[in-house]
Design a protein around this motif. Structure first.
Motif, PDB file in Angstrom:
ATOM      1  N   GLU A  97       0.830  -1.200   0.000  1.00 22.83           N
ATOM      2  CA  GLU A  97       0.000   0.000   0.000  1.00 22.83           C
ATOM      3  C   GLU A  97       0.870   1.258   0.000  1.00 22.83           C
ATOM      4  O   GLU A  97       0.592   2.236  -0.697  1.00 22.83           O
ATOM      5  N   ALA A  98       1.954   1.219   0.767  1.00 27.74           N
ATOM      6  CA  ALA A  98       2.849   2.379   0.826  1.00 27.74           C
ATOM      7  C   ALA A  98       3.509   2.615  -0.524  1.00 27.74           C
ATOM      8  O   ALA A  98       3.655   3.757  -0.969  1.00 27.74           O
ATOM      9  N   ARG A  99       3.935   1.516  -1.166  1.00 27.49           N
ATOM     10  CA  ARG A  99       4.536   1.660  -2.498  1.00 27.49           C
ATOM     11  C   ARG A  99       3.527   2.239  -3.467  1.00 27.49           C
ATOM     12  O   ARG A  99       3.853   3.088  -4.306  1.00 27.49           O
ATOM     13  N   ALA A 100       2.286   1.764  -3.373  1.00 25.36           N
ATOM     14  CA  ALA A 100       1.245   2.248  -4.284  1.00 25.36           C
ATOM     15  C   ALA A 100       1.019   3.742  -4.105  1.00 25.36           C
ATOM     16  O   ALA A 100       0.930   4.490  -5.076  1.00 25.36           O
ATOM     17  N   GLU A 101       0.929   4.175  -2.862  1.00 20.93           N
ATOM     18  CA  GLU A 101       0.708   5.597  -2.602  1.00 20.93           C
ATOM     19  C   GLU A 101       1.880   6.439  -3.105  1.00 20.93           C
ATOM     20  O   GLU A 101       1.701   7.552  -3.595  1.00 20.93           O
ATOM     21  N   ARG A 102       3.066   5.897  -2.983  1.00 19.48           N
ATOM     22  CA  ARG A 102       4.260   6.631  -3.379  1.00 19.48           C
ATOM     23  C   ARG A 102       4.427   6.696  -4.903  1.00 19.48           C
ATOM     24  O   ARG A 102       4.881   7.691  -5.456  1.00 19.48           O
ATOM     25  N   MET A 103       4.031   5.631  -5.601  1.00 16.33           N
ATOM     26  CA  MET A 103       4.372   5.515  -7.014  1.00 16.33           C
ATOM     27  C   MET A 103       3.215   5.755  -7.972  1.00 16.33           C
ATOM     28  O   MET A 103       3.429   6.176  -9.104  1.00 16.33           O
ATOM     29  N   GLU A 104       1.981   5.503  -7.531  1.00 13.53           N
ATOM     30  CA  GLU A 104       0.866   5.478  -8.472  1.00 13.53           C
ATOM     31  C   GLU A 104       0.642   6.822  -9.147  1.00 13.53           C
ATOM     32  O   GLU A 104       0.505   6.890 -10.383  1.00 13.53           O
ATOM     33  N   ALA A 105       0.603   7.892  -8.378  1.00 10.01           N
ATOM     34  CA  ALA A 105       0.335   9.214  -8.968  1.00 10.01           C
ATOM     35  C   ALA A 105       1.428   9.600  -9.958  1.00 10.01           C
ATOM     36  O   ALA A 105       1.149  10.122 -11.046  1.00 10.01           O
ATOM     37  N   ASP A 106       2.688   9.321  -9.588  1.00 14.70           N
ATOM     38  CA  ASP A 106       3.795   9.656 -10.485  1.00 14.70           C
ATOM     39  C   ASP A 106       3.724   8.836 -11.761  1.00 14.70           C
ATOM     40  O   ASP A 106       3.943   9.360 -12.864  1.00 14.70           O
ATOM     41  N   LEU A 107       3.406   7.544 -11.640  1.00 17.74           N
ATOM     42  CA  LEU A 107       3.285   6.686 -12.814  1.00 17.74           C
ATOM     43  C   LEU A 107       2.169   7.179 -13.724  1.00 17.74           C
ATOM     44  O   LEU A 107       2.336   7.271 -14.947  1.00 17.74           O
ATOM     45  N   ASP A 108       1.020   7.525 -13.144  1.00 18.11           N
ATOM     46  CA  ASP A 108      -0.101   8.034 -13.943  1.00 18.11           C
ATOM     47  C   ASP A 108       0.288   9.296 -14.695  1.00 18.11           C
ATOM     48  O   ASP A 108      -0.053   9.457 -15.871  1.00 18.11           O
ATOM     49  N   ARG A 109       0.994  10.205 -14.023  1.00 17.25           N
ATOM     50  CA  ARG A 109       1.388  11.453 -14.683  1.00 17.25           C
ATOM     51  C   ARG A 109       2.331  11.188 -15.851  1.00 17.25           C
ATOM     52  O   ARG A 109       2.196  11.771 -16.927  1.00 17.25           O
ATOM     53  N   ARG A 110       3.294  10.295 -15.628  1.00 10.78           N
ATOM     54  CA  ARG A 110       4.269  10.017 -16.682  1.00 10.78           C
ATOM     55  C   ARG A 110       3.615   9.339 -17.880  1.00 10.78           C
ATOM     56  O   ARG A 110       3.899   9.687 -19.033  1.00 10.78           O
ATOM     57  N   ILE A 111       2.725   8.388 -17.611  1.00 13.18           N
ATOM     58  CA  ILE A 111       2.052   7.684 -18.704  1.00 13.18           C
ATOM     59  C   ILE A 111       1.144   8.646 -19.465  1.00 13.18           C
ATOM     60  O   ILE A 111       1.093   8.635 -20.698  1.00 13.18           O
ATOM     61  N   GLU A 112       0.417   9.493 -18.728  1.00 14.33           N
ATOM     62  CA  GLU A 112      -0.482  10.441 -19.386  1.00 14.33           C
ATOM     63  C   GLU A 112       0.289  11.421 -20.258  1.00 14.33           C
ATOM     64  O   GLU A 112      -0.113  11.719 -21.388  1.00 14.33           O
ATOM     65  N   ALA A 113       1.425  11.914 -19.759  1.00 15.36           N
ATOM     66  CA  ALA A 113       2.220  12.866 -20.529  1.00 15.36           C
ATOM     67  C   ALA A 113       2.748  12.222 -21.806  1.00 15.36           C
ATOM     68  O   ALA A 113       2.715  12.821 -22.891  1.00 15.36           O
ATOM     69  N   ARG A 114       3.227  10.995 -21.692  1.00 16.75           N
ATOM     70  CA  ARG A 114       3.757  10.318 -22.874  1.00 16.75           C
ATOM     71  C   ARG A 114       2.651   9.968 -23.861  1.00 16.75           C
ATOM     72  O   ARG A 114       2.850  10.041 -25.076  1.00 16.75           O
ATOM     73  N   SER A 115       1.484   9.591 -23.351  1.00 15.35           N
ATOM     74  CA  SER A 115       0.359   9.283 -24.235  1.00 15.35           C
ATOM     75  C   SER A 115      -0.090  10.517 -24.993  1.00 15.35           C
ATOM     76  O   SER A 115      -0.449  10.444 -26.175  1.00 15.35           O
ATOM     77  N   THR A 116      -0.078  11.681 -24.318  1.00 19.63           N
ATOM     78  CA  THR A 116      -0.444  12.933 -24.989  1.00 19.63           C
ATOM     79  C   THR A 116       0.547  13.257 -26.103  1.00 19.63           C
ATOM     80  O   THR A 116       0.163  13.657 -27.213  1.00 19.63           O
ATOM     81  N   ALA A 117       1.830  13.083 -25.810  1.00 21.17           N
ATOM     82  CA  ALA A 117       2.859  13.330 -26.831  1.00 21.17           C
ATOM     83  C   ALA A 117       2.709  12.350 -27.990  1.00 21.17           C
ATOM     84  O   ALA A 117       2.865  12.720 -29.160  1.00 21.17           O
ATOM     85  N   LEU A 118       2.397  11.096 -27.675  1.00 20.10           N
ATOM     86  CA  LEU A 118       2.218  10.088 -28.718  1.00 20.10           C
ATOM     87  C   LEU A 118       1.022  10.422 -29.598  1.00 20.10           C
ATOM     88  O   LEU A 118       1.055  10.234 -30.818  1.00 20.10           O
ATOM     89  N   GLU A 119      -0.026  10.946 -28.992  1.00 21.61           N
ATOM     90  CA  GLU A 119      -1.206  11.341 -29.759  1.00 21.61           C
ATOM     91  C   GLU A 119      -0.847  12.426 -30.765  1.00 21.61           C
ATOM     92  O   GLU A 119      -1.303  12.406 -31.912  1.00 21.61           O
ATOM     93  N   ALA A 120      -0.008  13.378 -30.362  1.00 17.09           N
ATOM     94  CA  ALA A 120       0.417  14.434 -31.282  1.00 17.09           C
ATOM     95  C   ALA A 120       1.227  13.850 -32.437  1.00 17.09           C
ATOM     96  O   ALA A 120       1.065  14.258 -33.599  1.00 17.09           O
ATOM     97  N   GLN A 121       2.105  12.877 -32.136  1.00  7.99           N
ATOM     98  CA  GLN A 121       2.861  12.211 -33.198  1.00  7.99           C
ATOM     99  C   GLN A 121       1.923  11.489 -34.152  1.00  7.99           C
ATOM    100  O   GLN A 121       2.112  11.527 -35.376  1.00  7.99           O
ATOM    101  N   ALA A 122       0.919  10.813 -33.585  1.00  4.58           N
ATOM    102  CA  ALA A 122      -0.034  10.079 -34.410  1.00  4.58           C
ATOM    103  C   ALA A 122      -0.816  11.020 -35.307  1.00  4.58           C
ATOM    104  O   ALA A 122      -1.067  10.718 -36.482  1.00  4.58           O
ATOM    105  N   ASP A 123      -1.210  12.177 -34.782  1.00  9.23           N
ATOM    106  CA  ASP A 123      -1.932  13.155 -35.595  1.00  9.23           C
ATOM    107  C   ASP A 123      -1.091  13.605 -36.791  1.00  9.23           C
ATOM    108  O   ASP A 123      -1.595  13.769 -37.898  1.00  9.23           O
ATOM    109  N   ALA A 124       0.216  13.818 -36.545  1.00  5.15           N
ATOM    110  CA  ALA A 124       1.108  14.227 -37.636  1.00  5.15           C
ATOM    111  C   ALA A 124       1.222  13.119 -38.681  1.00  5.15           C
ATOM    112  O   ALA A 124       1.237  13.394 -39.889  1.00  5.15           O
TER     113      ALA A 124
END
Length: 268
Positions: A192-219
């Protein structure tokens, strides 16, 4: 954080892909990318551009440096069409490495998400290394196909996605056993402690990369539609019909169930 919750987070981060982003921003990779489809397998190399399939008319199209061959017979084309064919070839050569880059980044997102879930659930560096072996195998697969200019329908259908799905399924069993062991040994609090420590950061990183990938896909999609427009401008007719290598993809089409599409359409 339950096993189910963790795996759902992983799935949303990238287990199923397309060269464009879907409505839920899940990266996906398919031959219907950009709402444009081809019924052909494609090979782009130094010798030219080949489009080929097992059935349908024509079965094979080849063009290089302004020349056109259909079903292994050289065709007569106008000077304007020779220029258009050169532009199609140049565009295909430009596009293929970019699609490879998108595929590699999609793989990175998917396996980073899986590795994050594994780390949260187990805290095991050894299990994370198992994910890295699956990642390496998938990247080798991409580099040996797309990376060499080859797009086959079966390569980027079930055969491609199965590599990621297999990794997720194999790790799921391991995750379940690890969670049960932690619960029964009183170590669930560490998870649970690992989840609290890592989950938000993982979500942010994945979301940021997915947004960048979407822009590449649009191009990429803009480039694909440009190629479709060049194709539409060809004066050449095959048996009185337009030659169609790229076409609008039918909505909700399942590639695996789709019947072969003829590559010719009635002339206007």
């Amino acid at each position: 954080m339950s096993v189910h919750t963790a795996l759902v987070a992983f799935v949303l981060a990238g287990i199923s892909w397309s060269a464009s982003a879907s409505d839920d921003n899940t990266p996906r990779l398919s031959s219907d990318q950009c709402s444009v489809s081809t019924p052909y397998n494609v090979l782009v190399d130094t010798g030219g551009v080949w489009l080929y399939r097992d059935s349908g008319v024509p079965k094979e199209i080849f063009f290089h440096d302004g020349t056109l061959s259909v079903d292994r017979a050289v065709q007569t084309v106008s000077a304007a069409d020779a220029t258009r064919l050169r532009r199609l070839e140049s565009g295909a050569r430009t596009l293929m490495p970019q699609v490879t880059t998108v595929a590699r980044e999609s793989t990175g997102i998917a396996f980073d998400a899986l590795a994050g879930v594994v780390e949260v659930m187990t805290g095991s560096a050894r299990k994370v290394r198992q994910v890295e072996r699956f990642r390496a195998d998938t990247l080798v697969y991409i580099d040996g196909t797309l990376g060499k200019g080859r797009w086959d329908q079966d390569v980027f259908g079930d055969g491609f996605e199965s590599r990621i799905e297999e990794a997720a399924e194999k790790m799921t069993g391991s995750l379940g056993r690890s969670v049960m062991w932690q619960v029964f040994t009183g170590r669930a609090g560490r998870m649970e402690a690992r989840a609290e420590r890592m989950e938000a950061d993982l979500d942010r990183r994945i979301e940021a990369r997915s947004t960048a990938l979407e822009a590449q896909a649009d191009a990429l999609c803009a480039q694909v539609r440009d190629l479709q427009a060049i194709q539409a401008a060809l004066d050449y007719r095959f048996e009185g019909r337009k030659l169609v290598m790229l076409e609008d993809a039918p909505r909700e089409r399942d590639i695996g169930d789709a019947a072969p599409l003829d590559a010719v359409q009635p002339a206007d």
